[in-house]
Design a protein around this motif. Structure first.
Motif, PDB file in Angstrom:
ATOM      1  N   GLY A  48      -9.262 -21.240  -1.674  1.00 20.65           N
ATOM      2  CA  GLY A  48      -9.606 -20.926  -0.289  1.00 20.65           C
ATOM      3  C   GLY A  48      -9.088 -19.584   0.198  1.00 20.65           C
ATOM      4  O   GLY A  48      -8.805 -19.415   1.382  1.00 20.65           O
ATOM      5  N   PHE A  49      -8.995 -18.605  -0.692  1.00 23.06           N
ATOM      6  CA  PHE A  49      -8.484 -17.290  -0.292  1.00 23.06           C
ATOM      7  C   PHE A  49      -9.491 -16.577   0.607  1.00 23.06           C
ATOM      8  O   PHE A  49     -10.705 -16.660   0.397  1.00 23.06           O
ATOM      9  N   ASP A  50      -8.969 -15.884   1.631  1.00 18.82           N
ATOM     10  CA  ASP A  50      -9.803 -15.036   2.472  1.00 18.82           C
ATOM     11  C   ASP A  50      -9.316 -13.596   2.348  1.00 18.82           C
ATOM     12  O   ASP A  50      -8.415 -13.292   1.559  1.00 18.82           O
ATOM     13  N   SER A  51      -9.902 -12.683   3.121  1.00 15.89           N
ATOM     14  CA  SER A  51      -9.578 -11.267   2.978  1.00 15.89           C
ATOM     15  C   SER A  51      -8.123 -10.962   3.324  1.00 15.89           C
ATOM     16  O   SER A  51      -7.491 -10.096   2.709  1.00 15.89           O
ATOM     17  N   VAL A  52      -7.569 -11.668   4.325  1.00 14.00           N
ATOM     18  CA  VAL A  52      -6.170 -11.449   4.699  1.00 14.00           C
ATOM     19  C   VAL A  52      -5.247 -11.857   3.559  1.00 14.00           C
ATOM     20  O   VAL A  52      -4.283 -11.150   3.208  1.00 14.00           O
ATOM     21  N   MET A  53      -5.556 -13.009   2.943  1.00 11.89           N
ATOM     22  CA  MET A  53      -4.720 -13.482   1.843  1.00 11.89           C
ATOM     23  C   MET A  53      -4.821 -12.563   0.628  1.00 11.89           C
ATOM     24  O   MET A  53      -3.838 -12.373  -0.103  1.00 11.89           O
ATOM     25  N   ILE A  54      -6.003 -11.974   0.414  1.00 11.26           N
ATOM     26  CA  ILE A  54      -6.158 -11.036  -0.701  1.00 11.26           C
ATOM     27  C   ILE A  54      -5.248  -9.831  -0.509  1.00 11.26           C
ATOM     28  O   ILE A  54      -4.603  -9.346  -1.445  1.00 11.26           O
ATOM     29  N   MET A  55      -5.153  -9.310   0.742  1.00  5.45           N
ATOM     30  CA  MET A  55      -4.261  -8.178   1.017  1.00  5.45           C
ATOM     31  C   MET A  55      -2.808  -8.562   0.769  1.00  5.45           C
ATOM     32  O   MET A  55      -2.035  -7.793   0.191  1.00  5.45           O
ATOM     33  N   GLN A  56      -2.423  -9.763   1.230  1.00  3.88           N
ATOM     34  CA  GLN A  56      -1.052 -10.219   1.002  1.00  3.88           C
ATOM     35  C   GLN A  56      -0.773 -10.376  -0.489  1.00  3.88           C
ATOM     36  O   GLN A  56       0.309 -10.010  -0.978  1.00  3.88           O
ATOM     37  N   LEU A  57      -1.765 -10.898  -1.228  1.00  3.18           N
ATOM     38  CA  LEU A  57      -1.604 -11.056  -2.673  1.00  3.18           C
ATOM     39  C   LEU A  57      -1.426  -9.702  -3.343  1.00  3.18           C
ATOM     40  O   LEU A  57      -0.576  -9.543  -4.228  1.00  3.18           O
ATOM     41  N   LYS A  58      -2.212  -8.720  -2.944  1.00  8.36           N
ATOM     42  CA  LYS A  58      -2.101  -7.368  -3.504  1.00  8.36           C
ATOM     43  C   LYS A  58      -0.679  -6.837  -3.338  1.00  8.36           C
ATOM     44  O   LYS A  58      -0.076  -6.320  -4.283  1.00  8.36           O
ATOM     45  N   ASN A  59      -0.109  -6.959  -2.131  1.00  6.11           N
ATOM     46  CA  ASN A  59       1.233  -6.443  -1.877  1.00  6.11           C
ATOM     47  C   ASN A  59       2.281  -7.160  -2.718  1.00  6.11           C
ATOM     48  O   ASN A  59       3.204  -6.535  -3.253  1.00  6.11           O
ATOM     49  N   ARG A  60       2.146  -8.472  -2.855  1.00  6.32           N
ATOM     50  CA  ARG A  60       3.142  -9.235  -3.622  1.00  6.32           C
ATOM     51  C   ARG A  60       3.033  -8.966  -5.117  1.00  6.32           C
ATOM     52  O   ARG A  60       4.040  -8.918  -5.829  1.00  6.32           O
ATOM     53  N   VAL A  61       1.808  -8.796  -5.596  1.00  5.00           N
ATOM     54  CA  VAL A  61       1.641  -8.484  -7.014  1.00  5.00           C
ATOM     55  C   VAL A  61       2.252  -7.127  -7.328  1.00  5.00           C
ATOM     56  O   VAL A  61       2.934  -6.949  -8.343  1.00  5.00           O
ATOM     57  N   GLU A  62       2.026  -6.137  -6.466  1.00  6.75           N
ATOM     58  CA  GLU A  62       2.596  -4.809  -6.703  1.00  6.75           C
ATOM     59  C   GLU A  62       4.120  -4.849  -6.662  1.00  6.75           C
ATOM     60  O   GLU A  62       4.787  -4.110  -7.398  1.00  6.75           O
ATOM     61  N   ALA A  63       4.698  -5.723  -5.807  1.00  4.36           N
ATOM     62  CA  ALA A  63       6.152  -5.828  -5.742  1.00  4.36           C
ATOM     63  C   ALA A  63       6.713  -6.494  -6.995  1.00  4.36           C
ATOM     64  O   ALA A  63       7.770  -6.118  -7.482  1.00  4.36           O
ATOM     65  N   ARG A  64       5.974  -7.490  -7.531  1.00  5.38           N
ATOM     66  CA  ARG A  64       6.473  -8.203  -8.710  1.00  5.38           C
ATOM     67  C   ARG A  64       6.203  -7.439 -10.013  1.00  5.38           C
ATOM     68  O   ARG A  64       6.894  -7.668 -11.012  1.00  5.38           O
ATOM     69  N   LEU A  65       5.183  -6.603 -10.003  1.00 12.45           N
ATOM     70  CA  LEU A  65       4.818  -5.869 -11.210  1.00 12.45           C
ATOM     71  C   LEU A  65       4.861  -4.370 -10.907  1.00 12.45           C
ATOM     72  O   LEU A  65       3.819  -3.738 -10.708  1.00 12.45           O
ATOM     73  N   PRO A  66       6.051  -3.773 -10.849  1.00 12.38           N
ATOM     74  CA  PRO A  66       6.156  -2.354 -10.495  1.00 12.38           C
ATOM     75  C   PRO A  66       5.364  -1.447 -11.421  1.00 12.38           C
ATOM     76  O   PRO A  66       4.902  -0.391 -11.009  1.00 12.38           O
ATOM     77  N   ARG A  67       5.185  -1.852 -12.680  1.00 14.28           N
ATOM     78  CA  ARG A  67       4.480  -0.998 -13.630  1.00 14.28           C
ATOM     79  C   ARG A  67       2.981  -0.909 -13.331  1.00 14.28           C
ATOM     80  O   ARG A  67       2.303  -0.030 -13.847  1.00 14.28           O
ATOM     81  N   VAL A  68       2.483  -1.798 -12.505  1.00 16.18           N
ATOM     82  CA  VAL A  68       1.075  -1.726 -12.111  1.00 16.18           C
ATOM     83  C   VAL A  68       0.839  -0.528 -11.205  1.00 16.18           C
ATOM     84  O   VAL A  68      -0.224   0.094 -11.224  1.00 16.18           O
ATOM     85  N   GLY A  69       1.843  -0.187 -10.412  1.00 22.25           N
ATOM     86  CA  GLY A  69       1.665   0.881  -9.433  1.00 22.25           C
ATOM     87  C   GLY A  69       0.841   0.381  -8.262  1.00 22.25           C
ATOM     88  O   GLY A  69       0.845  -0.805  -7.935  1.00 22.25           O
ATOM     89  N   GLU A  70       0.112   1.275  -7.630  1.00 16.41           N
ATOM     90  CA  GLU A  70      -0.721   0.892  -6.492  1.00 16.41           C
ATOM     91  C   GLU A  70      -2.155   0.657  -6.956  1.00 16.41           C
ATOM     92  O   GLU A  70      -2.763   1.514  -7.589  1.00 16.41           O
TER      93      GLU A  70
END
Length: 345
Positions: free
Chosen positions: A294-316
């Motif tokens: 049930g992800f929506d656009s707001v949750m996708i943005m939050q997921l993006k930020n958390r993934v970048e924080a957990r995986l620094p090597r991904v970058g932006e």
């Protein structure tokens, strides 16, 4: 020509080789999956081999086919096709060929192509694997009066996270099936030609039924604080410089919990769990973001930020870059793993 038929066997061609050697008129007509083979040949030979395979413990089923398609018995039909002129144009879209079991290159789909397809086995499983590997589709749509190919594709197990859709699933199908198919594609980025989809007389406003928002699931960044109760704070993301070397998420380290030894998948599962507030056991590799979680656009943005924080090597990574990978938890992890590999090269 009459006198032929087809049966399906739950086995791969290698397991069927001894029985086929004893019945040379019977051939493997379609290789639909690892344990999904169709045999074709004269009816009497099919009856004998079917009885033998059933006795050996293989599941068999007679197909409603009046002819022995994709066998030598189709030679007269193939000869007629070769004699008929076929005006073929270059492919406008990538084509996964079930004759060659791969993506078409520069081969024309001319009379010789279709004649060969008539006499030779259908390499459906190999063609589907090539399509998923080379094109990575998010959805596979079957166009036909009955769901045949979608069922075969589901059994093959090589979809790579693609969703199967069928806008006309049989006589009981309604316009709602078409609408739901278009809606699924629209949610994932397709821009339909609405003018062609609905006739002018059907473009009328429809009042939405009132409803009450459910309070069973919350989608805020943090749970609201209640008066008199302690606020449970979730741990903030730790910058890369402050993480101990043995805890940096990378392909060279191991992780416990969901995702096993895949640290990228572990990081994605943790991020999804935190954003959605789901129990960990619900966030599996196959879970689809829109349909299952049930992800929506707001949750996708939050997921993006958390993934970048957990995986620094991904970058932006932009949301636009992530969108094609948001088919499932596993497909997103594979995409991020590819980003890490590319930026480490």
């Amino acid at each position: 020509p009459p006198g032929g038929g087809m049966i399906t066997v739950a086995a791969d061609p290698e397991a069927l080789a001894p029985a086929l050697a004893a019945e040379p008129e019977v051939v493997a007509a379609a290789l639909n999956g690892p344990a999904d083979t169709v045999l074709s040949g004269p009816l009497d030979a099919l009856a004998r081999i079917g009885e033998e395979l059933t006795g050996l413990g293989f599941r068999t089923r007679e197909l409603a086919s009046p002819y022995a398609f994709h066998s030598a018995l189709m030679a007269p039909v193939a000869a007629g096709l070769r004699a008929a002129p076929v005006d073929c144009a270059p492919d406008a879209l990538p084509v996964a060929s079930t004759r060659y079991g791969r993506m078409l290159r520069d081969e024309p789909m001319d009379a010789e192509y279709w004649a060969g397809q008539t006499e030779e086995p259908v390499l459906f499983d190999a063609a589907l694997g090539a399509l998923v590997r080379d094109i990575a589709p998010t959805h596979l749509v079957e166009i036909g009066p009955q769901p045949q190919l979608t069922r075969i594709a589901a059994r093959a197990g090589s979809l790579g996270g693609a969703e199967l859709l069928h806008p006309a699933p049989g006589p009981e199908g309604t316009g709602r099936d078409l609408a739901e198919t278009v809606a699924a594609l629209y949610r994932c980025g397709l821009d339909p030609d609405w003018e062609q989809l609905y006739a002018p007389e059907h473009r009328v406003p429809e009042p939405l039924a009132p409803y009450v928002f459910s309070s069973a699931q919350r989608y805020w960044d943090r749970p609201p604080a209640s008066v008199g109760a302690p606020v449970e704070r979730r741990p903030e993301a730790v910058p890369l410089a402050e993480v101990a070397p043995d805890r940096v998420v990378s392909r060279e380290t191991e992780s416990d919990g969901a995702g096993g030894d895949d640290p990228v998948l572990v990081a994605v599962v943790e991020a999804v769990t935190e954003v959605g507030g789901y129990p960990t056991e619900r966030v599996v590799r196959e879970a689809r973001f829109h349909e299952d979680l049930g992800f929506d656009s707001v949750m996708i943005m939050q997921l993006k930020n958390r993934v970048e924080a957990r995986l620094p090597r991904v970058g932006e990574v932009s949301v636009q870059q992530m969108l094609p990978a948001l088919r499932s938890v596993g497909s997103l992890a594979e995409f991020l793993d590819g980003v890490i590999m590319a930026r480490s090269a």
